[in-house]
Scaffold this motif. Structure first.
Motif, PDB file in Angstrom:
ATOM      1  N   SER A   1     -36.442  -9.273  31.719  1.00 38.60           N
ATOM      2  CA  SER A   1     -36.763  -7.860  31.545  1.00 38.60           C
ATOM      3  C   SER A   1     -36.926  -7.131  32.876  1.00 38.60           C
ATOM      4  N   ASP A   2     -37.253  -7.876  33.954  1.00 36.48           N
ATOM      5  CA  ASP A   2     -37.337  -7.253  35.275  1.00 36.48           C
ATOM      6  C   ASP A   2     -35.978  -6.776  35.761  1.00 36.48           C
ATOM      7  N   TYR A   3     -34.922  -7.360  35.227  1.00 34.29           N
ATOM      8  CA  TYR A   3     -33.573  -7.035  35.688  1.00 34.29           C
ATOM      9  C   TYR A   3     -32.795  -6.172  34.693  1.00 34.29           C
ATOM     10  N   VAL A   4     -32.953  -6.436  33.404  1.00 31.79           N
ATOM     11  CA  VAL A   4     -32.164  -5.689  32.422  1.00 31.79           C
ATOM     12  C   VAL A   4     -32.966  -4.611  31.720  1.00 31.79           C
ATOM     13  N   GLY A   5     -34.279  -4.557  31.940  1.00 27.23           N
ATOM     14  CA  GLY A   5     -35.116  -3.566  31.280  1.00 27.23           C
ATOM     15  C   GLY A   5     -35.883  -4.173  30.115  1.00 27.23           C
ATOM     16  N   ARG A   6     -37.058  -3.621  29.837  1.00 29.92           N
ATOM     17  CA  ARG A   6     -37.908  -4.171  28.780  1.00 29.92           C
ATOM     18  C   ARG A   6     -37.283  -3.963  27.394  1.00 29.92           C
ATOM     19  N   LYS A   7     -36.815  -2.770  27.140  1.00 29.14           N
ATOM     20  CA  LYS A   7     -36.231  -2.487  25.830  1.00 29.14           C
ATOM     21  C   LYS A   7     -35.009  -3.350  25.590  1.00 29.14           C
ATOM     22  N   ASN A   8     -34.170  -3.497  26.599  1.00 26.82           N
ATOM     23  CA  ASN A   8     -32.967  -4.307  26.444  1.00 26.82           C
ATOM     24  C   ASN A   8     -33.308  -5.766  26.173  1.00 26.82           C
ATOM     25  N   ALA A   9     -34.369  -6.266  26.790  1.00 30.81           N
ATOM     26  CA  ALA A   9     -34.790  -7.650  26.548  1.00 30.81           C
ATOM     27  C   ALA A   9     -35.229  -7.829  25.094  1.00 30.81           C
ATOM     28  N   TYR A  10     -35.952  -6.848  24.549  1.00 24.85           N
ATOM     29  CA  TYR A  10     -36.385  -6.947  23.154  1.00 24.85           C
ATOM     30  C   TYR A  10     -35.208  -6.791  22.193  1.00 24.85           C
ATOM     31  N   VAL A  11     -34.242  -5.973  22.551  1.00 27.51           N
ATOM     32  CA  VAL A  11     -33.036  -5.868  21.724  1.00 27.51           C
ATOM     33  C   VAL A  11     -32.370  -7.236  21.614  1.00 27.51           C
ATOM     34  N   LEU A  12     -32.276  -7.953  22.728  1.00 29.88           N
ATOM     35  CA  LEU A  12     -31.681  -9.286  22.724  1.00 29.88           C
ATOM     36  C   LEU A  12     -32.483 -10.252  21.859  1.00 29.88           C
ATOM     37  N   MET A  13     -33.821 -10.241  22.007  1.00 28.20           N
ATOM     38  CA  MET A  13     -34.660 -11.161  21.235  1.00 28.20           C
ATOM     39  C   MET A  13     -34.564 -10.881  19.740  1.00 28.20           C
ATOM     40  N   LEU A  14     -34.663  -9.619  19.350  1.00 31.08           N
ATOM     41  CA  LEU A  14     -34.622  -9.289  17.927  1.00 31.08           C
ATOM     42  C   LEU A  14     -33.238  -9.518  17.330  1.00 31.08           C
ATOM     43  N   THR A  15     -32.184  -9.306  18.118  1.00 28.65           N
ATOM     44  CA  THR A  15     -30.829  -9.567  17.635  1.00 28.65           C
ATOM     45  C   THR A  15     -30.626 -11.051  17.371  1.00 28.65           C
ATOM     46  N   CYS A  16     -31.130 -11.898  18.262  1.00 26.45           N
ATOM     47  CA  CYS A  16     -31.057 -13.348  18.042  1.00 26.45           C
ATOM     48  C   CYS A  16     -31.771 -13.734  16.747  1.00 26.45           C
ATOM     49  N   GLN A  17     -32.932 -13.137  16.502  1.00 27.45           N
ATOM     50  CA  GLN A  17     -33.671 -13.451  15.285  1.00 27.45           C
ATOM     51  C   GLN A  17     -32.928 -12.985  14.040  1.00 27.45           C
ATOM     52  N   LEU A  18     -32.317 -11.810  14.117  1.00 29.02           N
ATOM     53  CA  LEU A  18     -31.562 -11.307  12.967  1.00 29.02           C
ATOM     54  C   LEU A  18     -30.402 -12.236  12.621  1.00 29.02           C
ATOM     55  N   ILE A  19     -29.678 -12.696  13.630  1.00 37.85           N
ATOM     56  CA  ILE A  19     -28.532 -13.582  13.394  1.00 37.85           C
ATOM     57  C   ILE A  19     -28.994 -14.895  12.763  1.00 37.85           C
ATOM     58  N   ILE A  20     -30.083 -15.462  13.286  1.00 40.53           N
ATOM     59  CA  ILE A  20     -30.584 -16.736  12.762  1.00 40.53           C
ATOM     60  C   ILE A  20     -31.111 -16.578  11.340  1.00 40.53           C
ATOM     61  N   LEU A  21     -31.857 -15.506  11.078  1.00 39.90           N
ATOM     62  CA  LEU A  21     -32.378 -15.271   9.732  1.00 39.90           C
ATOM     63  C   LEU A  21     -31.250 -15.052   8.725  1.00 39.90           C
ATOM     64  N   ALA A  22     -30.218 -14.314   9.141  1.00 42.14           N
ATOM     65  CA  ALA A  22     -29.102 -14.041   8.235  1.00 42.14           C
ATOM     66  C   ALA A  22     -28.312 -15.304   7.906  1.00 42.14           C
ATOM     67  N   SER A  23     -28.285 -16.264   8.818  1.00 43.06           N
ATOM     68  CA  SER A  23     -27.523 -17.503   8.594  1.00 43.06           C
ATOM     69  C   SER A  23     -28.412 -18.683   8.206  1.00 43.06           C
ATOM     70  N   PHE A  24     -29.691 -18.428   7.950  1.00 45.28           N
ATOM     71  CA  PHE A  24     -30.634 -19.516   7.692  1.00 45.28           C
ATOM     72  C   PHE A  24     -30.273 -20.311   6.438  1.00 45.28           C
ATOM     73  N   TYR A  25     -29.767 -19.642   5.427  1.00 50.07           N
ATOM     74  CA  TYR A  25     -29.391 -20.334   4.189  1.00 50.07           C
ATOM     75  C   TYR A  25     -28.334 -21.398   4.454  1.00 50.07           C
ATOM     76  N   PHE A  26     -27.324 -21.057   5.228  1.00 54.56           N
ATOM     77  CA  PHE A  26     -26.234 -21.997   5.510  1.00 54.56           C
ATOM     78  C   PHE A  26     -26.703 -23.137   6.408  1.00 54.56           C
ATOM     79  N   ILE A  27     -27.679 -22.846   7.281  1.00 59.33           N
ATOM     80  CA  ILE A  27     -28.186 -23.873   8.186  1.00 59.33           C
ATOM     81  C   ILE A  27     -29.007 -24.913   7.433  1.00 59.33           C
ATOM     82  N   THR A  28     -29.783 -24.464   6.441  1.00 58.40           N
ATOM     83  CA  THR A  28     -30.680 -25.385   5.741  1.00 58.40           C
ATOM     84  C   THR A  28     -30.035 -26.075   4.549  1.00 58.40           C
TER      85      THR A  28
END
Length: 398
Positions: free
Chosen positions: A248-275
């Protein structure tokens, strides 16, 4: 939350020593409660008094570090917050050994006194920087120098004259550094950040608490194997606090949270297939859980710097305390709703059936989507806009 304004007036030294005293007192009262077998005294000692103490000790060093390292706020808060997680791992191991040798009441007595000694010594070195402090690493050409000049009330020259007036308006409005505490707490940005933070840590809390069960129930692994995976998961939790904070020191705080929440969305959306893939998707499941743990830790590590960039360094104590209530709220809501749904959907089902877990994922997916949307409406900080401008040079509009 309550002690935040007092912390900013009196400084982190007094606050941390007070927090250490309360945390020690809470542990000692708990030891007495266990000896007397009084449950209400445990609630008072460990739940209320020790809870106040640990909250004060959590925000005190973070507040000081935001002022000492304006050029590396993310990294500074990430290291401090990772220490909180590392301390929990070490104390858990130590407590198990003490319980086996001395018993539970004596363990709380020893740990309480030990905590106070360590916190008191650490608190003696905490202080706020003198007025006008500027670290040597800041220079006239760096991004951090420009941001520091904004904090000191100076304007930053824009490279493109066509955007100069718009940029100045944003600097005056969005990156206002003389917020009063009330202005910060009732602002739209703070409310949006609260929703964002709540959604960012919700799935992480549930995943951490249920990881061992999912490994043994869904994938049929042994309890020993599950405990090893949980320990590794804790390491990703700690490393995520440093990695995303530094990022976040390099890409910005908001951009860092966008990355974190996007990763969570992808994992949650594919959780059924993973389990539902059985042993063939087990390692994919582990990778996803470790990413979730990293994003969970990264949310804690990055939020102090985000709040400081938005509302100023003298409001960080109270703002940080208030937004951490989202952590408690996520634990209560996540735990109650998950358990209720799990029990309702697991009746007459085999223990290895992942359906009760997958049903829970859908409502968490909706909450994370709400948090991701709320984040988009948070006004970007100066650091975020610098990144947008840099990307605009690489991808100019036609």
């Amino acid at each position: 939350m309550i002690i935040g304004p007092w912390l900013e007036r009196e400084g982190p030294r007094k606050a941390s020593i007070l927090g250490g005293f309360l945390f020690c007192a809470g542990n000692l009262i708990t030891a007495l409660a266990l000896y007397l077998k009084q449950m209400w005294l445990i609630y008072l000692g460990y739940g209320v008094i020790a809870g106040y103490g640990i909250g004060i000790c959590y925000i005190s060093p973070v507040s000081a570090l935001q002022k000492w390292f304006p050029d590396h706020r993310g990294l500074a808060s990430g290291i401090a917050v990772s220490g909180f997680g590392a301390g929990a791992i070490v104390s858990a191991k130590l407590e198990v050994a003490l319980i086996q040798h001395t018993g539970l009441p004596t363990t709380f007595l020893i740990m309480g006194l030990g905590y106070f000694v360590l916190i008191f010594i650490s608190g003696l070195v905490l202080r706020t920087p003198p007025p006008g402090f500027s670290p040597a690493s800041l220079n006239d050409t760096s991004l951090d120098s420009e941001m520091h000049q904004v904090e000191m009330g100076k304007t930053v020259e824009d490279d493109e004259s066509a955007e100069k007036s718009n940029s100045k308006k944003l600097d005056d409005d969005d990156d206002k550094k003389e917020w009063t505490l009330l202005e910060a707490l009732v602002s739209t940005d703070f409310r949006l950040m609260y929703v964002m933070f709540f959604s960012n840590i919700l799935f992480g809390l549930v995943a951490i608490s249920r990881l061992s069960n999912m490994i043994t129930d869904i994938f049929g692994k042994s309890a020993e194997h599950a405990s090893t995976v949980v320990a590794i998961n804790g390491g990703f939790n700690l490393s995520g606090r440093i990695f995303f904070s530094l990022l976040s020191d390099y890409v910005g705080r908001k951009n860092a949270y966008v990355l974190m929440l996007t990763c969570q969305l992808i994992i949650l959306a594919s959780f059924y297939f993973i389990t539902t893939g059985g042993s063939t998707t087990y390692w994919l499941f582990l990778m996803c859980m470790w990413i979730i743990a990293s994003c969970y830790g990264g949310g804690f590590g990055s939020i102090p710097a985000f709040l400081t960039d938005k509302f100023g360094q003298y409001n960080i104590g109270a703002c940080h305390g208030v937004i951490l209530t989202a952590w408690s709220l996520a634990g209560i809501v996540g735990g109650i709703v998950f358990t209720s749904v799990f029990k309702a959907t697991s009746e007459d089902r085999d223990i290895s059936d992942p359906f009760p877990y997958n049903v829970n994922v859908w409502w968490m997916l909706g909450i994370v989507m709400v948090g991701w949307t709320a984040l988009l409406f948070v006004k970007p900080t100066e650091r975020d806009r610098k990144v947008y401008k840099m990307l605009g040079r690489f991808f100019p509009k036609k």
